[in-house]
Design a protein around this motif. Structure first.
Motif, PDB file in Angstrom:
ATOM      1  N   GLY A 136       0.805  -1.227   0.000  1.00 19.44           N
ATOM      2  CA  GLY A 136       0.000   0.000   0.000  1.00 19.44           C
ATOM      3  C   GLY A 136       0.835   1.273   0.000  1.00 19.44           C
ATOM      4  O   GLY A 136       0.330   2.348   0.329  1.00 19.44           O
ATOM      5  N   ASP A 195      -1.216  -1.247   9.345  1.00 15.88           N
ATOM      6  CA  ASP A 195      -2.665  -1.369   9.485  1.00 15.88           C
ATOM      7  C   ASP A 195      -3.067  -2.808   9.122  1.00 15.88           C
ATOM      8  O   ASP A 195      -2.277  -3.554   8.533  1.00 15.88           O
ATOM      9  CB  ASP A 195      -3.376  -0.325   8.611  1.00 15.88           C
ATOM     10  N   GLU A 202      -4.857  -4.322   6.889  1.00 12.52           N
ATOM     11  CA  GLU A 202      -4.747  -4.770   5.493  1.00 12.52           C
ATOM     12  C   GLU A 202      -3.278  -5.007   5.135  1.00 12.52           C
ATOM     13  O   GLU A 202      -2.924  -6.026   4.532  1.00 12.52           O
ATOM     14  CB  GLU A 202      -5.379  -3.701   4.566  1.00 12.52           C
ATOM     15  N   HIS A 218      -2.017  -8.193   6.631  1.00  5.30           N
ATOM     16  CA  HIS A 218      -2.439  -9.373   5.873  1.00  5.30           C
ATOM     17  C   HIS A 218      -1.504  -9.601   4.679  1.00  5.30           C
ATOM     18  O   HIS A 218      -1.053 -10.721   4.414  1.00  5.30           O
ATOM     19  CB  HIS A 218      -3.880  -9.194   5.407  1.00  5.30           C
ATOM     20  N   ARG A 260      -7.183 -15.829   5.329  1.00  2.00           N
ATOM     21  CA  ARG A 260      -7.946 -14.669   5.771  1.00  2.00           C
ATOM     22  C   ARG A 260      -9.301 -15.146   6.278  1.00  2.00           C
ATOM     23  O   ARG A 260      -9.892 -16.051   5.698  1.00  2.00           O
ATOM     24  CB  ARG A 260      -8.146 -13.728   4.584  1.00  2.00           C
ATOM     25  N   TRP A 317     -10.099  -2.015  12.289  1.00  2.82           N
ATOM     26  CA  TRP A 317      -9.814  -3.276  11.603  1.00  2.82           C
ATOM     27  C   TRP A 317     -10.453  -3.301  10.212  1.00  2.82           C
ATOM     28  O   TRP A 317     -10.475  -4.335   9.554  1.00  2.82           O
ATOM     29  CB  TRP A 317     -10.337  -4.456  12.432  1.00  2.82           C
ATOM     30  N   GLY A 318     -11.015  -2.169   9.790  1.00  2.00           N
ATOM     31  CA  GLY A 318     -11.610  -2.085   8.455  1.00  2.00           C
ATOM     32  C   GLY A 318     -13.004  -2.689   8.370  1.00  2.00           C
ATOM     33  O   GLY A 318     -13.487  -2.978   7.277  1.00  2.00           O
ATOM     34  N   ALA A 342      -6.768 -11.079   8.934  1.00  2.00           N
ATOM     35  CA  ALA A 342      -5.695 -11.969   8.465  1.00  2.00           C
ATOM     36  C   ALA A 342      -5.593 -13.165   9.419  1.00  2.00           C
ATOM     37  O   ALA A 342      -5.669 -12.984  10.642  1.00  2.00           O
ATOM     38  CB  ALA A 342      -4.375 -11.209   8.418  1.00  2.00           C
TER      39      ALA A 342
END
Ligand code: ATP
Length: 295
Positions: free
Chosen positions: A115, A160, A162, A165, A220, A241-242, A257
């Motif tokens: 990212g 973060d 994501e 993961h 996941r 955690w989104g 994850a």
């Protein structure tokens, strides 16, 4: 691959490593744990040839102190504290790639997967990146190259969910070709990433255990959490955690994850009295696993 034999390290009269004996092979993913001052960083520095020590340290039959270049060419390293480098990001990647015979694009590609678009920051000094951005770049430099040994000091702490993961997926790609040493104060942070736990206490190995290697690093979990009633602090915690919530704030859905499942359940446990149900299913693994905890 790595052998420590009776390694003793003294700083003046302070004996920081007191006769460490360890053998670590390819495929071993080691959590190196211990409290502050236990000797973890010192052991890593002896392994990287930064320190002289008594006894013997060998990496693929080479002594790191006398063969630093050859040893470092095998090692991807993510330090605990990002170095205060003023070098612009683009230049840093080109420099790092040239030192370890990799290609800058390989490192940039790993950064993008995490990212971080390095192109966007290519003229920005490394030191001016955010904590998480620095961590992503250091991980990209360590993983965007061939290495037989990965040494990482609390590597996922600033990432973060994501990015964590993706990071676990990147480790999974390397797990058979490399040995990994992941240093941490907290075993729960790294427990699901490793298949061996070594604990140091006051410069001595006090625990060396092979542990179950069951969690797919790249798996996941698809999760649904139901609450008795909505609550703002819970909403804030789970949004980090989104997760997205239903209109009434009583149902939350998202992904975790696989290796993060313990951390996630740790967060949920703080709100145990609010929970009406948790449903966690493997979303990407080959076998379908199901863990359902209902009220
Ligand atoms: N360069 C040094 N000179 C003198 N003493 C040192 C030096 N480096 C480390 N020490 C001492 O060695 C001991 C072990 O330190 P080390 O950094 O290896 O611990 P650690 O397990 O990595 O701790 P932390 O989890 O806090 O990073 C500490 O008591 C520390 O003060």
């Amino acid at each position: 691959m790595i052998e420590f034999q009776n390694v003793v390290k003294k700083f003046r009269r302070n004996e920081v490593l007191k006769g460490v004996n360890l053998t670590i092979e390819r495929g071993h993913r080691v959590a190196l744990v211990g409290s502050n001052g236990a000797g973890k960083t010192t052991l890593i520095r002896c392994l990287l040839g930064e320190y002289t020590c008594e006894g013997s340290v060998m990496v693929d039959s080479l002594t790191p102190r006398e063969n630093r270049r050859a040893v470092l060419s095998k090692v991807g390293f993510v330090p605990q504290l990002p170095p205060p480098l003023k070098m612009p990001v683009g230049q840093l990647i080109r420099f790092a790639a040239s030192v370890c015979d990799s290609h800058p694009q390989r490192m940039a590609d790993v950064a993008v997967r995490l990212g971080l678009d390095t192109d966007q920051f290519k003229y920005q000094p490394f030191v001016k990146l955010s904590g998480g951005q620095k961590q992503k770049l250091l991980i990209a430099i360590a993983l965007g190259r061939d290495s037989e040994l990965l040494v990482m000091d609390e590597p996922a702490a600033n990432l973060d969910p994501e990015a964590r993961h993706i990071f676990f997926g990147l480790l999974a790609e390397k797990k058979d070709e490399a040995a990994m040493i992941i240093s941490s104060h907290r075993l729960d942070e790294v427990a699901t990433l490793v298949n061996r736990v070594i604990e140091l206490d006051q410069g001595q190995v006090v625990l060396d255990d092979r542990v179950a290697d069951l969690v797919e690093l790249s798996s996941r979990l698809s999760c649904r959490v139901r609450l008795i009633r909505p609550e703002a602090p819970f909403a804030k915690a789970i949004q980090e955690w989104g997760f997205t919530g239903s209109d009434d704030g009583r149902e939350w859905n998202g992904f975790v994850a696989g290796p993060d499942r313990l951390r996630f359940l740790g967060v949920l446990s703080r709100y145990a009295a609010l929970l009406a149900g948790i449903d966690m299913r493997e979303a990407e693994a080959r076998q379908d696993h199901e863990a359902v905890l209902n009220d």
